[in-house]
Scaffold this active site. Structure first.
Site, short mmCIF file in Angstrom:
data_model
loop_
_atom_site.label_atom_id
_atom_site.label_comp_id
_atom_site.label_asym_id
_atom_site.label_seq_id
_atom_site.Cartn_x
_atom_site.Cartn_y
_atom_site.Cartn_z
N CYS B 42 15.60 -3.35 -31.25
CA CYS B 42 16.83 -3.95 -31.79
C CYS B 42 16.82 -3.98 -33.32
CB CYS B 42 17.01 -5.36 -31.29
SG CYS B 42 16.89 -5.50 -29.52
N CYS B 111 20.04 -12.91 -37.28
CA CYS B 111 18.73 -12.86 -37.97
C CYS B 111 18.20 -14.27 -38.21
CB CYS B 111 18.83 -12.14 -39.30
SG CYS B 111 19.43 -10.46 -39.16
#
Lengths: 384, 134
Positions: B42, B111
């Site tokens: 990813c 994130c």
């Protein structure tokens, strides 16, 4: 620290000679080329001069083969949708390579929704179209086959003449997206056997907002933007004379300087590749020799491309590009890198350098040092 | 122009500072807690190491594979959690991390999620070890 700009495939500065030539069409010669008075005729002349310069760049049959558009995206849309819809009686199949630009793939996906079949043509690990597989995929019903002249992300140049031969054995039209190749390497639409060819102004140092589509005599298209019937009825809308004049002048300069400039950039590219491949676990992406003279693309294992881009920008004032997911709108890594067989985690670590007129060979040590230190720093941060 | 860049793709000054000069980078030998989240497929992978004394985080280090905000959020979360009671550190959310960095572009919010998750994973590992020892 002086800027070293290495992302010419994304955007290029307008050549000062182009700007000097074209700005008169913003300031003084602002006429509408469809009008019959002297102001209109001035603009009409600029438009036709530009058409002539594009004709010469790609060795088109005549000026009337060139249609001006707003850019490569529009040219690709017009070529694919226009040809598919106009020639529907021949079949409802369109084919394109897996590494085509999104502005080729998405119009085809739109056609798919209206019942067209979309056949994807695979490429090998260097990005070259597999012509045998292509031959097996194409049928008599295939109306448009779209293959790019050279790829913007991996630099690979396709054997277009060979591809043209295979396409025309069965299928109707070959559309070639020459956005990355135009003005950089010789493109000869007659010799290469091309029916439709896309060109972009900015990719050859012309202003953004202009593009062209070459339409071979006899090739039938349906306009996708109906209106006042400008550009032989294929692209309505008052012509954007400033950008078109600029594109024409950019094409003229590109043709004149191509041999010398590509030799200069090739030398720089090869030196750059040599230096960067000294870094451990660094790899060239795309074809080692069949590649654009200004194009050097890499991947580095264990690090991520957006970090490379940011670090080079902030730490070294060097601007590059990447095919990493983190910089895309979809958060998916580049479809081009996946199509040449890279795994997701490999595609994340990509870096693309596209050189231009402003780059000098003595910049190489600073670039090589910047890339090396960037890779080392990010690897120190990496758990992989 | 600048405003568009900032909201579309750009990072705050603080994000860039933490990206260029991340705090608490590295690994800790024999950590009291260790967390690993994400996946290189990813594009993000984080490792978090903590040393804990009297349920307070005394030392914290990270390693991150990922984009600019993945690195910046990792660095920020270590700064936030250092010296904190483990139960308080468990309450740090992704929004807290993003807020401390003066915001993140919307598509980068995952994130900061990962950075908080890595911290939480390390604390849970510490707690599991502690319970195991008893």
């Amino acid at each position: 620290m002086e800027r070293i700009y290495l992302d010419h495939a994304s955007a290029s500065p307008v050549d000062p000679r182009v700007l000097e030539y074209a700005e008169q069409y913003l300031k003084l010669r602002f006429g509408n080329p469809s009008t019959l008075h002297s102001k209109g005729l001035e603009a009409k002349k600029a438009l036709e001069d530009a058409r002539g310069k594009i004709t010469e760049l790609i060795n088109a049959e005549s000026e009337s083969s060139i249609i001006f558009t707003s850019g490569a995206t529009e040219s690709n849309n017009l070529a694919i949708k226009g040809a598919a819809m106009r020639n529907i009686q021949k079949g409802k199949k369109v084919a394109a390579s897996t590494i085509e630009h999104i502005s080729v793939l998405n119009p085809i996906k739109e056609l798919q929704k209206s019942g067209w079949e979309f056949n994807l043509i695979p490429v090998d690990s260097t990005g070259l179209v597999d012509t045998e597989k292509m031959n097996a995929i194409l049928t008599e019903d295939t109306t448009v086959v779209s293959i790019m002249y050279a790829n913007n992300e991996i630099g690979t140049i396709q054997p277009i003449s060979e591809i043209s031969r295979v396409v025309h054995e069965k299928s109707l039209y070959l559309h070639v997206d020459a956005t990355a190749a135009g003005g950089r390497i010789p493109v000869d639409v007659q010799n290469d056997g091309i029916d439709l060819l896309t060109l972009s102004s900015n990719d050859m140092y012309g202003p953004q907002g202009a593009g062209a589509l070459y339409v071979k005599p006899g090739v039938k298209l349906q306009p996708i933007l109906p209106g006042g019937g400008q550009e032989r009825g294929l692209r309505s809308g008052t012509e954007n004379i400033f950008t078109i004049a600029g594109m024409g002048e950019a094409a003229r300069i590109a043709k004149n300087e191509m041999v010398e400039e590509s030799r200069r950039l090739e030398k720089m590219r090869d030196k750059l590749i040599e230096e960067i491949l000294r870094i451990e676990e660094s790899y060239l992406t795309g074809h080692p020799t069949q590649r654009l003279p200004h194009h050097a693309s890499f991947r580095f294992s264990r690090i991520e491309g957006e970090s490379i881009l940011l670090n080079l920008d902030m730490g070294y004032n060097i601007q590059v590009s990447t095919g990493s997911a983190c910089t895309s709108r979809t958060l998916e890594p580049s479809h081009v890198l996946l199509a040449i067989g890279l795994k997701h985690e490999e595609a994340h670590g990509s870096m693309i350098i596209t050189l231009g007129r402003s780059n000098k060979i003595d910049e190489i040590p600073r670039i090589a040092k910047g890339v090396k230190e960037t890779v080392e720093r990010l690897r120190k941060l990496s758990p992989l | 122009m600048e405003v568009i860049e900032l909201t579309e793709t750009g990072y705050s000054k603080k994000v860039l500072e933490h990206f260029m000069n991340p705090k608490n980078v590295g690994a800790i030998e024999n950590p009291d807690g260790y967390g690993k989240v994400g996946n290189p497929v990813c594009g993000d992978l984080m490792e978090m190491f903590i040393k804990v004394k009297d349920d307070t985080i005394t030392e914290i280090k990270f390693k991150t594979f990922g984009c600019g905000s993945a690195i910046a959020t990792s660095s920020m979360v270590t700064e936030m959690a250092k010296g904190m009671h483990v139960d308080d550190a468990l309450k740090i959310t992704r929004n807290d991390v993003a807020d401390e960095l003066d915001g993140l572009p919307p598509k980068k919010m995952h994130c900061s999620n990962l950075a908080a998750d890595a911290l939480h994973a390390a604390i849970k590992d510490y707690k599991a070890k502690k319970t195991g020892k008893k």
